[in-house]
Design a protein around this motif. Sequence first.
Motif, PDB file in Angstrom:
ATOM      1  N   LEU A 204       0.831  -1.203   0.000  1.00 10.83           N
ATOM      2  CA  LEU A 204       0.000   0.000   0.000  1.00 10.83           C
ATOM      3  C   LEU A 204       0.867   1.254   0.000  1.00 10.83           C
ATOM      4  N   GLN A 205       0.687   2.089  -1.025  1.00 16.11           N
ATOM      5  CA  GLN A 205       1.464   3.314  -1.165  1.00 16.11           C
ATOM      6  C   GLN A 205       0.629   4.572  -0.975  1.00 16.11           C
ATOM      7  N   ASP A 206      -0.643   4.507  -1.304  1.00 11.19           N
ATOM      8  CA  ASP A 206      -1.510   5.678  -1.294  1.00 11.19           C
ATOM      9  C   ASP A 206      -2.781   5.356  -0.514  1.00 11.19           C
ATOM     10  N   LEU A 207      -3.000   6.060   0.604  1.00  7.86           N
ATOM     11  CA  LEU A 207      -4.178   5.840   1.439  1.00  7.86           C
ATOM     12  C   LEU A 207      -4.935   7.153   1.576  1.00  7.86           C
ATOM     13  N   ASN A 208      -6.175   7.171   1.076  1.00 10.24           N
ATOM     14  CA  ASN A 208      -6.998   8.383   1.087  1.00 10.24           C
ATOM     15  C   ASN A 208      -8.190   8.173   2.015  1.00 10.24           C
ATOM     16  N   LEU A 209      -8.211   8.933   3.116  1.00 11.60           N
ATOM     17  CA  LEU A 209      -9.303   8.852   4.100  1.00 11.60           C
ATOM     18  C   LEU A 209      -9.974  10.205   4.263  1.00 11.60           C
ATOM     19  N   ASN A 210      -9.909  11.007   3.249  1.00  9.05           N
ATOM     20  CA  ASN A 210     -10.488  12.342   3.261  1.00  9.05           C
ATOM     21  C   ASN A 210     -11.999  12.297   3.533  1.00  9.05           C
ATOM     22  N   ASP A 211     -12.467  13.228   4.388  1.00  8.83           N
ATOM     23  CA  ASP A 211     -13.893  13.389   4.668  1.00  8.83           C
ATOM     24  C   ASP A 211     -14.514  12.137   5.292  1.00  8.83           C
ATOM     25  N   ASN A 212     -14.006  11.788   6.471  1.00  4.43           N
ATOM     26  CA  ASN A 212     -14.594  10.717   7.271  1.00  4.43           C
ATOM     27  C   ASN A 212     -14.807  11.233   8.693  1.00  4.43           C
ATOM     28  N   HIS A 213     -14.960  10.320   9.647  1.00  2.26           N
ATOM     29  CA  HIS A 213     -15.200  10.709  11.040  1.00  2.26           C
ATOM     30  C   HIS A 213     -14.073  10.227  11.960  1.00  2.26           C
ATOM     31  N   LEU A 214     -12.879  10.118  11.438  1.00  2.00           N
ATOM     32  CA  LEU A 214     -11.747   9.617  12.213  1.00  2.00           C
ATOM     33  C   LEU A 214     -11.381  10.579  13.332  1.00  2.00           C
ATOM     34  N   GLU A 215     -11.061  10.015  14.496  1.00  3.14           N
ATOM     35  CA  GLU A 215     -10.627  10.824  15.631  1.00  3.14           C
ATOM     36  C   GLU A 215      -9.166  10.572  15.987  1.00  3.14           C
ATOM     37  N   SER A 216      -8.567   9.556  15.361  1.00  5.48           N
ATOM     38  CA  SER A 216      -7.170   9.248  15.669  1.00  5.48           C
ATOM     39  C   SER A 216      -6.552   8.434  14.543  1.00  5.48           C
ATOM     40  N   PHE A 217      -5.231   8.347  14.586  1.00  9.85           N
ATOM     41  CA  PHE A 217      -4.471   7.483  13.689  1.00  9.85           C
ATOM     42  C   PHE A 217      -3.616   6.619  14.603  1.00  9.85           C
ATOM     43  N   SER A 218      -3.874   5.322  14.642  1.00  9.24           N
ATOM     44  CA  SER A 218      -3.351   4.472  15.705  1.00  9.24           C
ATOM     45  C   SER A 218      -1.843   4.249  15.630  1.00  9.24           C
ATOM     46  N   VAL A 219      -1.264   3.960  16.801  1.00  4.25           N
ATOM     47  CA  VAL A 219       0.161   3.644  16.908  1.00  4.25           C
ATOM     48  C   VAL A 219       0.476   2.366  16.147  1.00  4.25           C
ATOM     49  N   ASP A 220      -0.453   1.395  16.169  1.00  6.50           N
ATOM     50  CA  ASP A 220      -0.223   0.122  15.474  1.00  6.50           C
ATOM     51  C   ASP A 220       0.024   0.336  13.988  1.00  6.50           C
ATOM     52  N   LEU A 221      -0.723   1.253  13.382  1.00  2.00           N
ATOM     53  CA  LEU A 221      -0.518   1.530  11.956  1.00  2.00           C
ATOM     54  C   LEU A 221       0.844   2.167  11.715  1.00  2.00           C
ATOM     55  N   CYS A 222       1.270   3.009  12.648  1.00  2.00           N
ATOM     56  CA  CYS A 222       2.568   3.685  12.509  1.00  2.00           C
ATOM     57  C   CYS A 222       3.720   2.700  12.608  1.00  2.00           C
ATOM     58  N   GLN A 223       3.496   1.578  13.267  1.00  2.67           N
ATOM     59  CA  GLN A 223       4.565   0.598  13.475  1.00  2.67           C
ATOM     60  C   GLN A 223       4.385  -0.641  12.609  1.00  2.67           C
ATOM     61  N   SER A 224       3.528  -0.550  11.599  1.00  2.00           N
ATOM     62  CA  SER A 224       3.262  -1.679  10.707  1.00  2.00           C
ATOM     63  C   SER A 224       4.154  -1.595   9.473  1.00  2.00           C
ATOM     64  N   THR A 225       3.864  -2.438   8.487  1.00  2.00           N
ATOM     65  CA  THR A 225       4.633  -2.419   7.245  1.00  2.00           C
ATOM     66  C   THR A 225       4.421  -1.142   6.442  1.00  2.00           C
ATOM     67  N   LEU A 226       3.466  -0.304   6.857  1.00  2.00           N
ATOM     68  CA  LEU A 226       3.281   0.990   6.196  1.00  2.00           C
ATOM     69  C   LEU A 226       4.532   1.851   6.324  1.00  2.00           C
ATOM     70  N   GLN A 227       5.375   1.560   7.300  1.00  2.00           N
ATOM     71  CA  GLN A 227       6.630   2.296   7.458  1.00  2.00           C
ATOM     72  C   GLN A 227       7.467   2.243   6.187  1.00  2.00           C
ATOM     73  N   LYS A 228       7.383   1.118   5.472  1.00  2.00           N
ATOM     74  CA  LYS A 228       8.223   0.931   4.289  1.00  2.00           C
ATOM     75  C   LYS A 228       7.495   1.223   2.984  1.00  2.00           C
ATOM     76  N   SER A 229       6.159   1.207   3.006  1.00  2.00           N
ATOM     77  CA  SER A 229       5.426   1.303   1.734  1.00  2.00           C
ATOM     78  C   SER A 229       4.700   2.624   1.520  1.00  2.00           C
ATOM     79  N   LEU A 230       4.157   3.231   2.597  1.00  2.00           N
ATOM     80  CA  LEU A 230       3.232   4.360   2.422  1.00  2.00           C
ATOM     81  C   LEU A 230       3.950   5.611   1.926  1.00  2.00           C
ATOM     82  N   ARG A 231       3.444   6.156   0.803  1.00  2.00           N
ATOM     83  CA  ARG A 231       4.029   7.373   0.214  1.00  2.00           C
ATOM     84  C   ARG A 231       3.092   8.576   0.345  1.00  2.00           C
ATOM     85  N   SER A 232       1.798   8.335   0.296  1.00  2.00           N
ATOM     86  CA  SER A 232       0.830   9.431   0.323  1.00  2.00           C
ATOM     87  C   SER A 232      -0.290   9.100   1.300  1.00  2.00           C
ATOM     88  N   LEU A 233      -0.613  10.074   2.175  1.00  2.00           N
ATOM     89  CA  LEU A 233      -1.657   9.874   3.175  1.00  2.00           C
ATOM     90  C   LEU A 233      -2.521  11.126   3.248  1.00  2.00           C
TER      91      LEU A 233
END
Length: 416
Positions: A204-233
């Motif tokens: 996963l390189q591009d994750l678009n969550l624009n216009d939702n009801h999110l209240e947080s971005f979890s620590v688990d996601l920050c420490q997942s394989t997204l560390q190496k793949s995610l380019r756009s958020l």
Amino acid sequence: MKLHCDVEVVSRRLPTLGMRNRGKGVRAVLSVCEQTPRSQLPGPPRACLLVSTLKDKRGTRYELKENIEQFFTKFVDEGKATVRLKEPPVDICLSKANSKHLKDFLSTVRLAHRGCGVNVQLSTLAPVKASEFEKFKTKMIITSKKDYPLSTSFPYSLEHLQTSYCNLVRVDMRMLCLKNLRKLDLSHNHIKKLPATIGDLIHLQDLNLNDNHLESFSVDLCQSTLQKSLRSLDLSKNRIRALPVQFCQLRELIILKVDDNELMQFPFKIGQLTNLRFLSAARNKLLFLPSEFKNLSLEYLDLFGNTFEQPKVLPVIKLQVPLTLLESSARAVLGKRIPYDSHSIPFHLCEDLDTAKTCVCGSFCLRSFIQGTANMNLHSVAHTVVLVDNMGGTEAPVISYFCSLTCYVNSTDTLK
């Protein structure tokens, strides 16, 4: 038995002829087929490998019994493998396959190579139907609730999936099985929480969550394989009040959008996002920028509409003399870059070390420091800067920390 994947058939004779393979796989259906009806030959049926494509539905047949020179399966968990045949001398390179299906398929091919009985239903040599290739879709865009698939699954070969305006209140777990996914667009829904298993999408390189009801971005996601793949958020138009310190472990990020949230501050280690080039955080509640913001090198920066405070004339002094044992130990561990985790020291000490402040001199401080603020021209970190306010300003207050009185005195000019 069939396998859906990308296939590239590489002839090992090409280099001797001074030729190169085109180096690109095509969508194909692989089948382990029975060459002769069981009624005509005694013993186990002779099996062959049939490779069929959309242009060649009848397929190309390869003998399997005692005809495989080697299997290459180092990346089988990523849906990749290679089967090297003796005759003809070709390598059949497989990619973008479901890893479980690929393992089962290779087991069947291995049994057929040994001449053993295969405990699965063998396919026929009939041409593959065009409908088989519909499962190879790499892009799907859904922009209304009525078009959202409820009874059918998503094609596992998808690389780009958009499901916008579908009134989703949670992430569909079926999406998290799409191991080839590179772009996931869940914008304009009602999602309140992200499952940690999004981090299992290793491409996963591009994750678009624009216009939702999110209240947080979890620590688990920050420490997942997204560390190496995610380019756009894109987290714009949500209800996020803070990003965790661990957010700065997403060091491959190039584009970050957090407009129209409720952020009061950036993670203070934001300077670790060394690849970040586009940062947009307009219309939040930012009061100041962290000191490591100075380490960024951006092409575009938008901080318009935040409630930046004017720098305080007097610093906040929290020096402890002499330093406590905790403070001294923390500075030593961080200064010498000694590795630590919750298995070696208590978890609350790990949190203290993770949130330690960086002095302008490069050393660290935990609870003994001097805090000061000063205005910084944002052009010093970004080529293009959107005006901070309607008055045409391009400055914002930056908070700085000093581990000692000496560092503060030597850096007085930075607070003017």
